[in-house]
Structures are given as structure tokens and as C-alpha cells.
Design an enzyme around this catalytic site. Sequence first.
Site, mmCIF file in Angstrom:
data_model
loop_
_atom_site.group_PDB
_atom_site.id
_atom_site.type_symbol
_atom_site.label_atom_id
_atom_site.label_comp_id
_atom_site.label_asym_id
_atom_site.label_seq_id
_atom_site.Cartn_x
_atom_site.Cartn_y
_atom_site.Cartn_z
ATOM 1 C CE LYS A 74 -4.027 -1.680 -0.321
ATOM 2 N NZ LYS A 74 -4.881 -1.322 -1.457
HETATM 3 N N1 PMP Z 1 -3.018 -7.444 1.263
HETATM 4 C C1 PMP Z 1 -3.175 -6.542 2.230
HETATM 5 C C2 PMP Z 1 -2.561 -6.803 3.577
HETATM 6 C C3 PMP Z 1 -3.910 -5.381 1.997
HETATM 7 O O1 PMP Z 1 -4.062 -4.486 2.974
HETATM 8 C C4 PMP Z 1 -4.488 -5.187 0.725
HETATM 9 C C5 PMP Z 1 -5.261 -3.949 0.424
HETATM 10 N N2 PMP Z 1 -6.394 -3.703 1.188
HETATM 11 C C6 PMP Z 1 -4.343 -6.164 -0.238
HETATM 12 C C7 PMP Z 1 -3.584 -7.270 0.047
HETATM 13 C C8 PMP Z 1 -5.050 -6.093 -1.564
HETATM 14 O O2 PMP Z 1 -4.580 -5.200 -2.476
HETATM 15 P P1 PMP Z 1 -5.515 -4.365 -3.423
HETATM 16 O O3 PMP Z 1 -6.205 -3.342 -2.585
HETATM 17 O O4 PMP Z 1 -4.564 -3.770 -4.382
HETATM 18 O O5 PMP Z 1 -6.503 -5.235 -4.097
#
Ligand code: PMP
Length: 402
Positions: A74
Amino acid sequence: YQELTRPKREDNVTEQISPTNGLIARAGPPTIVEGIEGCIGNTPLFRIKSLSDETGCEILGKAEFLNGAGQSSKDRVALSMIEIAEEQGILTPHSGDTIYEGTSGSTGISLATLARAKGYLAHICLPSDQAIEKSNLLLKLGAIVDRVPPAPIVEKDNFVNRARALAKTHTASSGITSASAEDQSDLPAPNERMTRGRGFFADQFENEANWRAHYEGTGPELYAQCGGRIDAFVAGAGTGGTISGVARYLKPLLPRITIVLADPQGSGLFNRVVYGVMFDVKEREGTRRRRQVDTIVEGIGINRVTANFEAGKEMIDDAVRVTDAQALAMARWLVEKDGIFIGSSSAVNCIAAVKTARKLGPGHRIVTVLSDSGSRHLSRFWAKAGDVGGAVDTKLEDVMNA
Ligand code: PMP
């Protein structure tokens, strides 16, 4: 040592010889980056040995937990959303502007870290069932933290809606009219601390700066690290930014690549990908009154098509559903066999990577994402996973059948 320093013509390398002990030091051009934000991206890609050996495929993990600000994938998204808002004049560094976000934790931690680096305040709304270490960390970073009871997105008190509403009241109370400000009635009273500067709702679910960060960073990095050969890319979707951004970059370059969604139990995306239903409908999540997604996994799994998922959904070829029991078993396996300590969404990705390897057959190269570290999940996911223990010899079949 000035007179002993000489540039070598061929490769821009400088050699310096110590006059006291004859030690020869070689240096290329300096590679110093600017601030903590310079430590985001360019994460290693490594072969997960146990899973590769067991499947006969190359299963590669992108070490996104090594991003240097908030230690998760993130970081890329937070930086992208802030930089684009700055370019558009919505945020001004060191002006007292406040960044608001609804997040399961990782985005908030990245935003709160970068907010400090750039002179903003951060106000983070997160569901109260997420691991407590995330909100503790946010407080240490000086963010204002709202732990909001879990509620579907259709509810006014959902964590995302709350962050949006607070940003609007902030903007209203500071006398600056936001272009997107809609009806501001029925909103909570603004906090005194938040009336300096402007309010900016980062909006990771709908803000397309999110998938673009992966289109411009994660995707090109993977292509380069793999020397242009990738057979499958596997990732979960929380906002959809990772899978959409990477798919949009890789698919035109590698038309035969398989893009696989890893979906935790309780999430609605699996059905959409596998049965192809309702992709064209902006369906609202939570029309049934229950928690958003019923899983112990944090960060992935949704029941609505966000703008960031929409951006890449046509490119998703397959989906794998992963149970909590499988994710817990895989997290333990990776510690036991490889010394890799990851969070819940990464464990889901690894189960889906093994399933994809078995589907494609030996010899294929499968890339997945290790989004964050297990240390973000000690009190919840890892409390349930338990201690791995010393003399264990788990079989991969037991993990996959958990
Ligand atoms: N893994 C974690 C620990 C996350 O916090 C997130 C995002 N909320 C993701 C994976 C998923 O990524 P994305 O938001 O790009 O789909």
C-alpha cells in the site's frame, strides 16, 4: 585520497585505492534516494523454495513487505494518491491539510507515514475487528484513529463512508468548497483539530491513482525481474488495484499470461470471475445485513465491483477460492519450510499460486504478491495460527486440504 580517485571510462565506475592499506574500493554513481518515500518500490522477487520444489513450477513472491514507509504494497498506492492530489492542487505539503481514509489498516499506515513525511495530518477510519496492532501503530504515527464497528458499505457508518463524510465536513467547515462536495447535511460535527487546511478523502477503492501505481511500478518491475517470462500472476483483491494495475501492464506484453484472482471465503468476487455474472452492474455491497466479508483474512475480499477492480476485471482469467483454514495452514508452512513470516492475504495468494501451479503443470513460472509481514497480524490471524513449533514435518497436501 583525491589524487588516487580515477573514473574508469567503460562503466562509470570510480576506483579508489587506500594509501594506508592498499584496499581498493569501487563505486558507481551515487544511488541515494530522497526521503522515506524514496524507499518505496523496487522490492525483491524471490523463489519460494518449498512451494517451487513441491510443485515443479517456479513460484515467485514479490516481497512487498519490504516497501520502506508503511512496509506493505500500500506504500505505492498511498504515495501515488498523495502525489496526484498534490499535482491537482488538492493537497499542499506543510499546509495542515488532512488526509482521510477508510482502510483495513495497510493503506492507513502508509498514508499516516507519508503524511508525516510531507506535512499533512492523517485521519484513519478502520473496522474495529482488524488486528489491534494496526490501530496502535497508527496512533504512534500521530494519526487520528476511528475504529468503526464493521458494517456493510450501504450503511452510513461503514468505515469508508465515515471517512468520506468527515472529509466533506472538514472541507465545509474550513470554508473551502470541494468540487465533489455533495449534500453535507446529516454529517457528524467536525473535530476542532481538523479545521485547519483542507480535507482530502483519499478513496483507495475508487481512486484510480491506485491501480496506476501498480501499472507504473509493480507490473514493470515484475516484467524486468522475470526477464519478460511470466506464465501466471496471482493476487487477491481488496480494492482491486494490484491485480488490475499489474494485469493491465502485463497482459498486452504477454498475451498468454494467466491472471488469477485469489479470493478468501466470504468474498463475492470469485463468483463474478468464474461464472461471469454481474460484471457490468455496479452492484452495491451488503444488500444483506451482515459483515462486509466473513473471513479472518485482512485486506482482501470484497462484495462489490470497485473502480479499481473494474479497471482490470476483463483481464482476469481464473479465480481460486481459499478458506481461512487453508490460509492459516499455508502461513505456518511458509515459516516451517522457508522462514517466511507473512500476513493473511499473502497466505491466501500462496494457496492460489500452488493451485495454479497444479493446474498449469510443472515447468511454469507463477508470480504472486507477499503484501505484508506477519507482524501486522500477531493478535488476530497469527494468534489463530498458533506457534509453528520445532520438530514438525507438515505435508503440503495437509495444507491444501486444510
Ligand atoms: N493485502 C493486504 C494486507 C492489503 O491491505 C491489501 C489492500 N487492502 C491487499 C492485500 C489487496 O490489495 P488491493 O487493494 O490492491 O486489491
